[in-house]
Design an enzyme around this catalytic site. Structure first.
Site, PDB file in Angstrom:
ATOM      1  N   HIS A  25     113.802  54.949  77.941  1.00 17.38           N
ATOM      2  CA  HIS A  25     113.172  54.520  79.201  1.00 17.38           C
ATOM      3  C   HIS A  25     113.825  53.214  79.666  1.00 17.38           C
ATOM      4  O   HIS A  25     113.792  52.208  78.958  1.00 17.38           O
ATOM      5  CB  HIS A  25     111.673  54.330  78.969  1.00 17.38           C
ATOM      6  CG  HIS A  25     110.899  53.982  80.198  1.00 17.38           C
ATOM      7  ND1 HIS A  25     110.401  54.940  81.060  1.00 17.38           N
ATOM      8  CD2 HIS A  25     110.538  52.789  80.719  1.00 17.38           C
ATOM      9  CE1 HIS A  25     109.761  54.339  82.048  1.00 17.38           C
ATOM     10  NE2 HIS A  25     109.827  53.044  81.877  1.00 17.38           N
ATOM     11  N   ASP A  27     114.027  50.325  82.550  1.00 12.53           N
ATOM     12  CA  ASP A  27     113.299  49.695  83.654  1.00 12.53           C
ATOM     13  C   ASP A  27     114.256  48.933  84.563  1.00 12.53           C
ATOM     14  O   ASP A  27     114.909  47.987  84.132  1.00 12.53           O
ATOM     15  CB  ASP A  27     112.239  48.743  83.096  1.00 12.53           C
ATOM     16  CG  ASP A  27     111.048  49.496  82.532  1.00 12.53           C
ATOM     17  OD1 ASP A  27     110.560  50.422  83.207  1.00 12.53           O
ATOM     18  OD2 ASP A  27     110.620  49.174  81.405  1.00 12.53           O
ATOM     19  N   HIS A  58     113.332  54.269  85.400  1.00 13.58           N
ATOM     20  CA  HIS A  58     112.147  53.862  86.157  1.00 13.58           C
ATOM     21  C   HIS A  58     112.570  52.808  87.181  1.00 13.58           C
ATOM     22  O   HIS A  58     112.833  51.661  86.827  1.00 13.58           O
ATOM     23  CB  HIS A  58     111.132  53.310  85.143  1.00 13.58           C
ATOM     24  CG  HIS A  58     109.860  52.799  85.755  1.00 13.58           C
ATOM     25  ND1 HIS A  58     108.927  52.103  85.015  1.00 13.58           N
ATOM     26  CD2 HIS A  58     109.364  52.874  87.020  1.00 13.58           C
ATOM     27  CE1 HIS A  58     107.914  51.777  85.804  1.00 13.58           C
ATOM     28  NE2 HIS A  58     108.151  52.225  87.020  1.00 13.58           N
ATOM     29  N   ASP A 165     103.005  53.914  80.982  1.00 11.94           N
ATOM     30  CA  ASP A 165     103.926  52.796  80.784  1.00 11.94           C
ATOM     31  C   ASP A 165     103.163  51.483  80.923  1.00 11.94           C
ATOM     32  O   ASP A 165     102.590  51.215  81.981  1.00 11.94           O
ATOM     33  CB  ASP A 165     105.025  52.908  81.868  1.00 11.94           C
ATOM     34  CG  ASP A 165     106.168  51.939  81.697  1.00 11.94           C
ATOM     35  OD1 ASP A 165     106.213  51.215  80.683  1.00 11.94           O
ATOM     36  OD2 ASP A 165     107.048  51.915  82.595  1.00 11.94           O
ATOM     37  N   GLY A 166     103.150  50.681  79.859  1.00 16.14           N
ATOM     38  CA  GLY A 166     102.548  49.353  79.933  1.00 16.14           C
ATOM     39  C   GLY A 166     101.475  49.137  78.880  1.00 16.14           C
ATOM     40  O   GLY A 166     100.445  49.807  78.885  1.00 16.14           O
TER      41      GLY A 166
HETATM   42 ZN    ZN Z   1     108.919  51.484  82.917  1.00 18.48          ZN
END
Ligand code: ZN
Length: 214
Positions: A25, A27, A58, A165-166
């Site tokens: 993933h 970012d 993302h 996510d998070g």
């Molecule tokens: Zn993300």
């Protein structure tokens, strides 16, 4: 990869691949849509030879459309845009799919699930943000569990992943899975120390407990 050592990104990608991550993933932040700046398509391209695992990119950038082709060509397999980032979400999703990539919509904590209503048949995954986008290491927002449940209902039998996510770690993983999530993103939960394989396994085992409870 947001919580990885940015001075050794290639090595870090190989390490989480070997440690058992299913997806990588990535970012992408622009200092405009979110209050932080991370990496661009050239870095994604440079990382591509380091793993065969899917790159889950993302995009926390606005506007997103002018950069979708660059990320597709850099080696992204899945590209996620924010509902607000377009300006036209339906067009952004079509653009992602036109490059043969899986398309996703991300919802910030304040974005309602109704943002998906008229594009649901054009998405391969929905990314529910359980912190405000911009920084790693934030605390999970529990109100998002209701949103995950609502999205699960909206999706019905469609083959759409619900990704979260998070603030995902061993305590929060079972909660989101029980609510309906089936893809979990973890940054600081994996990179907090050098035992990546143990950390991934612990989150995966915790997630399975949520599946049993659901
Ligand atoms: Zn993300």
């Amino acid at each position: 990869m947001l919580s990885a050592d940015f001075a050794r990104l290639g090595e870090e990608v190989r390490a989480v691949d070997k440690a058992g991550a299913d997806w990588i993933h990535i970012d992408v932040m622009d200092g405009h849509f979110v209050p932080n700046i991370t990496i661009g398509p050239d870095v994604v391209k440079a990382l591509r030879p380091h793993t065969e695992k899917p790159f889950d990119v993302h995009l926390m950038i606005a506007p997103c459309d002018p950069y979708i082709e660059a990320f597709a060509k850099a080696g992204a397999d899945q590209i996620t845009v924010h509902a607000e980032a377009g300006p036209h979400l339906d067009r952004s999703l079509q653009l992602i799919r036109s490059f043969g990539k899986h398309a996703g919509v991300s919802l910030t904590p304040s974005t309602p699930e109704s943002a998906l209503e008229y594009v649901i048949d054009k998405v391969d995954h929905v990314l529910v943000m359980t912190v405000n986008p911009g920084f790693g290491g934030q605390t999970f927002i529990p109100a998002q569990l209701d949103k995950i449940r609502a999205i699960k209902k909206m999706i019905g039998s469609r083959p759409i992943h619900i990704e979260v996510d998070g603030g995902i770690h061993v305590e929060t993983a079972p909660l989101v899975v029980e609510a309906g999530a089936n893809a979990l993103v973890s940054g600081s939960g994996v990179f907090s120390d050098d035992r990546y394989a143990e950390n991934i396994k612990a989150i995966r085992d915790a997630a399975m407990r949520g599946r049993v409870a659901a």
